[in-house]
Write a protein that holds these residues in place. Sequence first.
Motif, short mmCIF file in Angstrom:
data_model
loop_
_atom_site.label_atom_id
_atom_site.label_comp_id
_atom_site.label_asym_id
_atom_site.label_seq_id
_atom_site.Cartn_x
_atom_site.Cartn_y
_atom_site.Cartn_z
N ASP A 116 -3.95 9.23 -8.58
CA ASP A 116 -3.59 7.97 -9.30
C ASP A 116 -2.91 7.23 -9.58
N LEU A 117 -1.99 8.56 -9.55
CA LEU A 117 -0.29 7.06 -9.52
C LEU A 117 0.23 7.12 -8.35
N GLU A 118 -0.51 7.29 -7.81
CA GLU A 118 0.61 7.76 -6.82
C GLU A 118 -0.47 6.77 -5.40
N ALA A 119 -2.14 6.91 -5.51
CA ALA A 119 -2.71 6.11 -5.04
C ALA A 119 -1.96 4.21 -4.55
N PRO A 120 -2.19 3.67 -5.17
CA PRO A 120 -0.90 1.92 -5.27
C PRO A 120 0.20 2.00 -3.53
N TYR A 121 0.81 3.02 -4.07
CA TYR A 121 1.98 3.63 -3.69
C TYR A 121 1.51 3.78 -1.80
N ARG A 122 1.05 4.81 -1.59
CA ARG A 122 0.38 5.17 -0.49
C ARG A 122 -0.08 3.77 0.49
#
Length: 443
Positions: free
Chosen positions: A129-135
């Motif tokens: 969830d932490l990485e999702a928007p950056y991905r």
Amino acid sequence: MRIIAVVTFSLPVDFLLSSLIEDRAAVVEPLRACFPGLRPAPSEHDDGDDSADEHIVLDYPEPNHAARIENAVLDGTVRIQDAELGVDFTARIYVSSLSIGFAVLELPECPDDIDLHIDKPGRGQELRDLEAPYRKALGRQIRIWCEHMKRTLVPLDAVSERQAGDGMLPAERMLWWHRILIDPGENVPVSVRVGVTCTLGATSCTVGYLFSRIEDPDEECLQEYINGLILASQNWLIIDDATRLTSTQLMRIEVDGPDNQAEIDRQYDEILDLTDKATFRSVIFSESIRYTSNSQLTVKNTVDQAWGISDEGRTLTDRMAALREIFNLRRERVANRRDEFRNKVIVALTSLTIVQCVFVWYDFYTEDKVKAAPEPRPFIAFAVLAVFIGGLVVVPVAAALARRLARRVRRYVRRRRSSVPAPLRRIPAQRSVSDAPDRRRVG
């Protein structure tokens, strides 16, 4: 806990290394235009007086200039904003001369007890969830950059568009994320706990599969570790590309096989291109490695050991040698079949010539002395035609049938021999000590 992600992505183009060595500037400027807002990475000696450096080649500040080609074609930072996803961050962009791209970004501060086990089913959802928007934001931006590259770089002589081969990694995509955990404490995945450790001065670094751990690094050690990780990732991709191409060629030879000269020529060109590309990329990469700092080389060797890159490289050499040997054996088999057919045709034509000589001699011998001399001429013509057809058709077919019959006879004989039980041999009884002759008695 701080987490820095090193993202590897594939480019839609391939740099021709020979052309890049001759005219690097022809590629760098158009490539830089594909990344709007890119700020080049500052050099350590931009503000200093480097007039004395022209008298020395291999010393610092710029040892990479001594190599025929620098590893970095592009290195700088770019700001990525995505209002829809609500992210705004700065990423370092590194484009290698081996047609590999990297993006380095730092994720927001996260709690020390965050679940990092993303390699286990049902675990690691907090990190995802932490990485999702950056991905998503980085993935969109990579696609935009790649579209610019195809429009701007493909027309250049030093660049070619990457072809999607069988089994190859896709282009214009993020390949993997490697997360650098800075001072994570005891909250580390299992792959890091059993990873390979190295030291950069007082800084301890442990390399795992998806993660690395660094304890109490300063900014210089952190940058050296990232650069060493980038070098190791390039080495992994060089070997992976060559392994995939070699496996595809082995499979193609096994399934299709070169059955004619045209297929032999095509596969020969493919194997030659594969060997040339893999060898040249490896040589260029090895040359650039010789000009890296000790700290980067230490990290690169540690990652090679943790990811099994060195062992895979040695295995790749054996596979390519096996590929060439198998291809040469199949090429010899096709050549032998062609020579065998040619020999049959020669035998048939030789037989035809002999028969023609006999009939021509007879025709010449009886032409003026026999009353019915014109009569044998039609018969001779039809006889020659029949012998010609028989020499070209019957002889090769008969030879093929004879070979097939011989193979069947050999298989039948082998089956008969294998079905006959081997004769039992009598096992001699073990002799006791008392049965042995007393060698001390003489006479």
